[in-house]
Design an enzyme around this catalytic site. Structure first.
Site, PDB file in Angstrom:
ATOM      1  CB  CYS A  81      17.514  12.318  14.698  1.00 54.52           C
ATOM      2  SG  CYS A  81      15.981  12.773  15.564  1.00 54.52           S
ATOM      3  CG  HIS A 118      16.515  15.135  19.838  1.00 53.19           C
ATOM      4  ND1 HIS A 118      16.240  14.281  18.787  1.00 53.19           N
ATOM      5  CD2 HIS A 118      16.278  14.416  20.974  1.00 53.19           C
ATOM      6  CE1 HIS A 118      15.838  13.101  19.255  1.00 53.19           C
ATOM      7  NE2 HIS A 118      15.864  13.157  20.587  1.00 53.19           N
ATOM      8  CG  HIS A 144      19.838  17.986  24.972  1.00 58.93           C
ATOM      9  ND1 HIS A 144      19.250  18.692  23.951  1.00 58.93           N
ATOM     10  CD2 HIS A 144      20.734  18.816  25.539  1.00 58.93           C
ATOM     11  CE1 HIS A 144      19.775  19.911  23.888  1.00 58.93           C
ATOM     12  NE2 HIS A 144      20.671  20.022  24.844  1.00 58.93           N
TER      13      HIS A 144
HETATM   14  P1  DGP Z   1      22.340  22.614  24.707  1.00 58.71           P
HETATM   15  O1  DGP Z   1      23.061  23.934  24.793  1.00 58.71           O
HETATM   16  O2  DGP Z   1      21.553  22.329  25.962  1.00 58.71           O
HETATM   17  O3  DGP Z   1      21.536  22.489  23.451  1.00 58.71           O
HETATM   18  O4  DGP Z   1      23.489  21.522  24.676  1.00 58.71           O
HETATM   19  C1  DGP Z   1      23.849  20.801  23.543  1.00 58.71           C
HETATM   20  C2  DGP Z   1      25.020  19.948  23.928  1.00 58.71           C
HETATM   21  O5  DGP Z   1      25.209  19.001  22.897  1.00 58.71           O
HETATM   22  C3  DGP Z   1      26.343  20.695  24.094  1.00 58.71           C
HETATM   23  O6  DGP Z   1      26.794  20.548  25.440  1.00 58.71           O
HETATM   24  C4  DGP Z   1      27.303  20.017  23.141  1.00 58.71           C
HETATM   25  C5  DGP Z   1      26.589  18.734  22.764  1.00 58.71           C
HETATM   26  N1  DGP Z   1      26.788  18.296  21.412  1.00 58.71           N
HETATM   27  C6  DGP Z   1      26.523  19.021  20.287  1.00 58.71           C
HETATM   28  N2  DGP Z   1      26.827  18.301  19.205  1.00 58.71           N
HETATM   29  C7  DGP Z   1      27.271  17.092  19.631  1.00 58.71           C
HETATM   30  C8  DGP Z   1      27.725  15.914  18.977  1.00 58.71           C
HETATM   31  O7  DGP Z   1      27.788  15.805  17.748  1.00 58.71           O
HETATM   32  N3  DGP Z   1      28.112  14.879  19.768  1.00 58.71           N
HETATM   33  C9  DGP Z   1      28.056  14.953  21.135  1.00 58.71           C
HETATM   34  N4  DGP Z   1      28.475  13.877  21.817  1.00 58.71           N
HETATM   35  N5  DGP Z   1      27.631  16.036  21.790  1.00 58.71           N
HETATM   36  C10 DGP Z   1      27.247  17.103  21.052  1.00 58.71           C
END
Ligand code: DGP
Length: 115
Positions: A7, A98, A100
């Site tokens: 968010c 969230h 994704h």
């Molecule tokens: P999941 O394990 O499916 O919840 O994947 C979460 C993904 O989100 C992981 O591949 C890393 C990514 N991620 C976490 N924090 C951030 C962030 O602050 N920025 C970006 N661009 N990606 C993030």
């Protein structure tokens, strides 16, 4: 919801590399890519996980898949193929609360989809 990192990305409180945005959907590059193309596609509406869909959310899910196809074209992986992954809950390896969709491609991916 206010503590939700995605968010905050939607609200531009945390920077990200955005590749697509409309009124309902945001897509940005994963901070920890596992392939040359690794993009997260999310609804702007805060849905914590796949099992928390409400009536009517199927419309945004359908739109997300259309956006995934558009991004795949933009990233030149539409024809060669790619993978879409949704991790759900603790056993599913979901780290960010969230909903994704991981769009992963740009190389030949392994056939093993779980460990
Ligand atoms: P999941 O394990 O499916 O919840 O994947 C979460 C993904 O989100 C992981 O591949 C890393 C990514 N991620 C976490 N924090 C951030 C962030 O602050 N920025 C970006 N661009 N990606 C993030």
């Amino acid at each position: 919801m206010n503590d939700c990192i995605f968010c905050k990305i939607i609200n531009k409180e945390i920077p990200s590399t955005i590749v697509y945005e409309d009124e309902e959907i945001l897509a940005f590059r994963d901070i920890n890519p596992v392939a040359p193309v690794h993009i997260l596609v999310i609804p702007k509406k805060h849905i914590s996980k796949l099992t928390e869909l409400s009536d009517g959310d199927e419309i945004i899910i359908g739109k997300i898949y259309k956006v995934i196809n558009k991004i795949a074209k933009d990233e030149n992986i539409f024809d060669k193929g790619f993978r879409v992954i949704v991790n759900c809950g603790e056993d599913g390896g979901q780290e960010v609360g969230h909903l994704h969709f991981h769009l992963i491609g740009g190389k030949k991916l392994g056939t093993k989809i779980c460990e």
